[in-house]
Each structure stands twice: as structure tokens, then as C-alpha cells.
Scaffold this active site. Structure first.
Site: not given
Ligand code: PEP
Ligand code: MG
Length: 580
Positions: A196, A441, A465, A512
Site C-alpha cells: 500500500h 481478491e 490481492d 481496480c
Molecule cells: C486489490 O487488492 O487489488 C485492491 C484494489 O485492493 P487493495 O490494493 O486496497 O488491497
Molecule cells: Mg485488496
């Protein structure tokens, strides 16, 4: 002396600036108990270190006439802390009363003050904890005999340059707190390219290199750095020729950005006439202007958990409602997908409160996201009510992270119904037909996607994920970062299966995760049938330029052939051909 460090390019672009070292001083000092006769001497040593650092700051201040305003502001704040009895008197008392060495006394007081700053509601005041940490680190370095004066002298010559944060590690909570500072870049010793922290660097559109292993130990405060986020390289004290080359490259990148801006208002349609939707991922309501500026047609992912970080309390329903309403109104009628909080794992609400807790060996497999929401029904209801209340101000979709089981979906739908019925009881307006979607995910969710398609209105594939769990590699661990592969045949199979199943069922599906914002993968995703992409605002126009030149009727048969390959080298060859 010039030298080069290699890490993981986590966010592209180039930055040239001065190193600003951040670390947790606590890790570096020894804890000593002094003989009573040494106490006065220790206090004198402490006083001297404070005086020297104050002197250094004063010299720095003299040289900041043309420096960025941020640097001058830092110096002022740091000087102010060094005149405050909390940092000057209290450690003296600790040395005298507890007979601690100066460094340890200072760290104890720092931790006390950081705890106090964390309690503030005001984000500006909360962020000041970083200033306390930095100023304490300066004094500790002086006490330890690393005053960093050489770096200070070097800083005199290039006053106009930007600041580059050099840290051992940055948590998502640390990084989000930097958002307002507009540092030129981050570099860290640890962290994977889809952690993140990396995602936040990309969302701030600043270059970042992670996983450098020992940058924090090798780089000194104030040294000049070039960060090349594309190649994953950091050049320390570059020679003038290299500097000129990078300055030229920076100008070229700026030019490319300006050219891309021309695409902003054109519709996103492929050569064969297919409409594609390009949405933005955001972390805070303040990101909406960037999303609009980047050309987003909506928000495809609002990571609401960032509203919960860096504070001592929970945002109540009204505060959350205001935040969601601000995003919806800011987007002026464009759709906004709000994901319920994905707390837990690396975005822990109480990272320091775990002393008495069982040590969690696999937090990514633990109680995070919807698992946490369902186990904290009060907190979940508060968020659901706030989102529903905001839905009367514009088109909102509700997105649920980390679902795997049918009973989790059923429980979530029941919780949403409960929130709706409480609002009805209070005669509060909301969108009765708010669409509810689930994130794909977890490999189990992709494989058994029928469970989702029968219960939900839309899907969003979180490739970050999905890849982590499919390949069993921790996305925030730089030691396995080289194994993180969006092109692994298993990942492609899951993606293709999910997109095709959703299309067949007539359920809208988006991606996403970071994959959606990687222009090298745009044609591949289009060929799989994807028509909704959500990514950082800074990536939208790059991806759009690929879409405008794509003919899906030509690409799709090639992608179908490609998906029958399972030899990685052949897959890469096929991707190169697809992008040629
Ligand atoms: C993902 O896991 O691709 C996602 C968009 O959520 P995050 O990156 O916040 O875990
Ligand atoms: Mg995620």
C-alpha cells in the site's frame, strides 16, 4: 562519492532532491542506567547536543532563502520544538530521576509526545508527530556522534531542490500522512511493489523506489539524490553529467504528460467503436480534484479505511457521511464506488496496542476487511448508514472487500438491509436501489464466481490481492517481490474466467487492482473482455491512449490464443506481439 542503489521501481518518474532521513530512533539507542555521579555529566552532554542541533538548524535557515517553503517550515517547527520544555526540560528530569542515558531519556519523552499528537482530531496537528520524531533523531545523531554536518555543508549549494524521504519502512498510515507535504519522492529499505505504500506513491504521482535494503544506512541527511522510479535506481551524490542527463529526461517526461492531457476530453472508444469506462482509485476525499484532473469518468474504488488511520478515535457516522458526501458531490453526478473499510493486515487500527495480543503470523490471511466488518457489527453499521445517507446526493455503489464465502455475502446483505431499515425508521432519505458489489481478491472467489454473480449487482477484481493469494507471496515483502507476476498463467486464467463469467451473466465487472493502470496490460485486458478499468488518476490518460489505438475485434482472437499458453516465456513473447 557517487554511488548507485538498486531496488524495486514502485512508482515511475524521476525526482532530484535532497535526502531527508526518517527512522524510528527507538531502534538505535541503548538503554543504560547511570551511576549517580555521572548524572550531571549526562545532562551536560544532552544540553550540548541540543545546542549544537539548534545551531545547525540556524545555519540551515540562513541558507534556505530560495529553498522550497516546506523546508523553511520544517526548520521553524524543529527549532520551536528544541525550545519547548517538553523536549528540553523533561528529558533532563528523566535523566536525573531515572538515571537514564540521554538518548534513552529523549526517546522515552518522544514516545510520550508522539502518543499525545496521535490523539489530536486535527490531521495537521496529528502529523506533527513526524516533526517530533525527526527533531529527536537529529539530537540522537548528535549524541551518537553522527551530527551529519558534512551533509549540511553540501546542502548550501543547491538550495532550490526538493525533499526526498529516505526511510527504513513506511506504513500506509505514515505515507498517507505525507500526502499534503508533496515530497518529491520516497525511498525505503523494505516493501514490495504492490504494497500500500507503493500504491500511495503512485496515487500521489511521485516516483518511489522500495526494497533498497540499506538505503537508510548508506545515505546521509541532505545528500543529493536522483530517484529513477522506472528503473528502480537511486543515485547518491550524482556527478554533473549524470545530473544533466536526468534533468533532460525529466523535461521529456513533462512534455509527454502535457501531450497526454490533450486526450482528456475525448471519449474513450476503441478503433472498432467499443465504449470503455476509465475510473479513478482514491484514498481520501481530497483526492477528488486529482481524479477529475486526470480525466476520470467516476470513482471506481474509494479505499475508505484511510479515513480510520492516524487517529486515536473512530470517525463517527456524521464525519463519515460528510466525507462520502464530499466525494459524491465533488464528482458532480459521476458514479462513485465506495468500498467498505479494508482494515486489518498492514492497515491495522491499533498497530502499537498488540503487546498483550497473540502475535499474528499471517495478518494477510487473518481478520481483515469484510471479516473484520462482520465481527464488529456496530462499526460496520455506522459505516453502512453513513454511505447510504450520502447516496441521496449522487450515484453511489457499495463495494465489499475480501469476500470468499456465500454466507459472508448473505450476512453482508443482511447488514445492509438492517442499515436501510434503521434509516427508513428514522425517515432519512437514501438510494433504495444502491448497487452492491463484491471484490474478487481471493482465488476461491474467482473460481466459484457463480456464488457472487447470483447475489451481487457488480464485481470488481482486486488483482493486487488476487495475485498475492494465488501465488502465495506477501505483496509487501520485498524478498519475494520478484515472484509477484500478473502474467503468471494461473493469474491470467482466474482473470479471464471471472471476466467471461460476469459477461455471460450480464453482471458488470471492473478491474481496480494495479493491473488496470499498467498500459502494458491494457490490450490484454481489453482482449479478455474488460470494459471498466479503475486506477490512479495519474495513469488514466496513459491507459486511454492505448485504448484509443486498440481494435478489439483484432486483439480478442490473439488473446484467446494467448490464454491457451502456459509457458511463461511464450506468454511474454505473445504479450510483446500483442503490444507491438
Ligand atoms: C486489490 O487488492 O487489488 C485492491 C484494489 O485492493 P487493495 O490494493 O486496497 O488491497
Ligand atoms: Mg485488496
Amino acid at each position: 562519492m557517487s554511488f548507485t542503489l538498486h531496488g524495486l521501481g514502485a512508482s515511475t518518474g524521476i525526482a532530484i532532491g535532497r535526502a531527508m532521513l526518517m527512522s524510528h530512533a527507538t531502534l538505535e539507542v541503548s538503554h543504560l542506567t547511570l551511576a549517580p555521579r555521572l548524572v550531571d555529566k549526562e545532562i551536560a552532554r544532552f544540553d550540548k547536543a541540543i545546542a549544537i542541533v539548534k545551531g545547525e538548524l540556524a545555519t540551515m535557515k540562513e541558507n534556505t532563502e530560495h529553498a522550497p517553503a516546506e523546508l523553511a517550515a520544517f526548520i521553524d517547527i524543529h527549532t520551536m520544538f528544541l525550545e519547548d520544555s517538553e523536549l528540553v526540560e523533561k528529558p533532563r528530569e528523566i535523566i536525573r530521576e531515572r538515571r537514564c542515558n540521554a538518548e534513552w531519556a529523549l526517546v522515552q519523552q518522544m514516545e510520550h509526545l508522539v502518543g499525545q499528537f496521535e490523539q489530536f482530531d486535527d490531521p495537521y496537528l496529528r502529523e506533527r508527530k513526524f516533526d517530533v520524531i525527526q527533531v529527536v533523531e537529529r539530537v540522537i545523531k548528535e549524541l551518537l556522534g553522527h551530527p551529519g554536518r558534512a551533509a549540511l555543508k553540501a546542502a548550501k549549494h543547491t538550495k532550490e531542490e526538493a525533499l526526498i524521504v529516505v526511510a527504513h519502512d513506511l506504513s500506509p498510515a505514515d505515507t498517507i500522512a505525507f500526502k499534503d507535504h508533496r515530497f518529491a519522492s520516497f525511498i525505503t529499505d523494505v516493501g514490495g511493489a504492490t504494497s500500500h505504500t507503493a500504491i500511495l506513491a503512485r496515487s500521489m504521482a511521485i516516483p518511489a523506489v522500495l526494497g533498497l535494503e540499506n538505503a537508510r544506512a548508506l545515505i546521509r541527511d541532505g545528500e543529493q539524490l536522483i530517484v529513477d522510479g522506472m528503473r528502480g535506481v537511486v543515485i547518491v551524490n550524482p556527478d554533473p553529467r549524470v545530473l544533466d542527463e536526468y534533468r533532460l529526461r525529466m523535461e521529456q517526461l513533462e512534455l509527454e504528460k502535457t501531450k497526454l492531457k490533450r486526450l482528456k476530453s475525448s471519449p474513450t472508444v476503441t478503433l472498432d467503436g467499443l465504449d470503455v469506462a476509465l475510473h479513478a482509485n482514491i484514498e481520501l476525499p481530497g483526492d477528488v480534484p486529482d481524479a477529475l484532473e486526470g480525466g476520470a469518468e467516476g470513482i471506481g474504488l474509494f479505499r475508505t479505511e484511510f479515513l480510520f488511520l492516524n487517529r486515536g478515535d473512530m470517525p463517527d457516522e456524521q464525519e463519515q457521511f460528510e466525507a462520502y458526501k464530499k466525494v459524491v458531490k465533488g464528482m458532480g453526478g459521476r458514479p462513485v464506488t465506495i468500498r467498505t473499510f479494508d482494515l486489518g493486515n498492514d492497515k491495522d487500527l491499533h498497530p502499537d496496542a498488540s503487546a498483550g495480543d497473540r502475535v499474528k503470523t499471517n495478518p494477510a490471511l487473518g481478520r481483515r476487511a469484510i471479516r473484520l466488518s462482520l465481527s464488529e457489527p456496530k462499526m460496520f453499521q455506522t459505516q453502512l448508514r453513513a454511505i447510504l445517507r450520502a447516496s441521496r446526493y449522487g450515484p453511489i455503489k457499495l463495494l465489499i472487500p475480501m469476500l470468499a464465502h456465500a454466507h459472508e455475502i448473505d450476512q453482508t446483505l443482511a447488514a445492509i438491509e438492517q442499515a436501510k431499515s434503521s434509516l427508513r425508521g428514522e425517515k432519512i432519505a437514501f438510494d433504495e436501489n444502491i448497487p452492491i458489489g463484491g471484490m474478487i481478491e481471493i482465488p476461491a472467489a474467482a473460481l466459484a464466481v457463480g456464488i457472487f454473480l447470483r447475489r451481487l449487482d457488480f464485481l470488481s477484481i482486486g488483482t493486487n490481492d488476487l495475485i498475492q493469494y494465488t501465488l502465495a507471496i506477501d505483496r509487501s515483502d520485498e524478498q519475494v517481490a520478484s515472484l509477484y507476476d500478473p502474467l503468471h498463467p494461473a493469474v491470467l486464467m482466474l482473470l479471464a474466467h471471472t471476466i467471461a463469467s460476469a459477461e455471460k451473466a450480464g453482471v458488470p465487472v471492473s478491474v481496480c487492482g494495479e493491473t488496470a493502470g499498467d498500459p502494458k496490460l491494457t490490450r490484454l485486458l481489453l482482449g479478455m473482455g474488460l470494459r471498466i478499468f479503475s486506477m490512479h488518476p495519474s495513469q488514466i490518460l496513459k491507459v486511454k491512449s492505448r485504448i484509443l489505438k486498440a481494435d478489439v475485434s483484432e486483439i480478442a482472437p490473439n488473446v484467446r490464443k494467448m490464454l491457451r499458453l502456459d509457458e511463461p516465456s511464450k506468454l511474454r513473447e505473445a504479450l510483446d506481439k500483442l503490444n507491438a
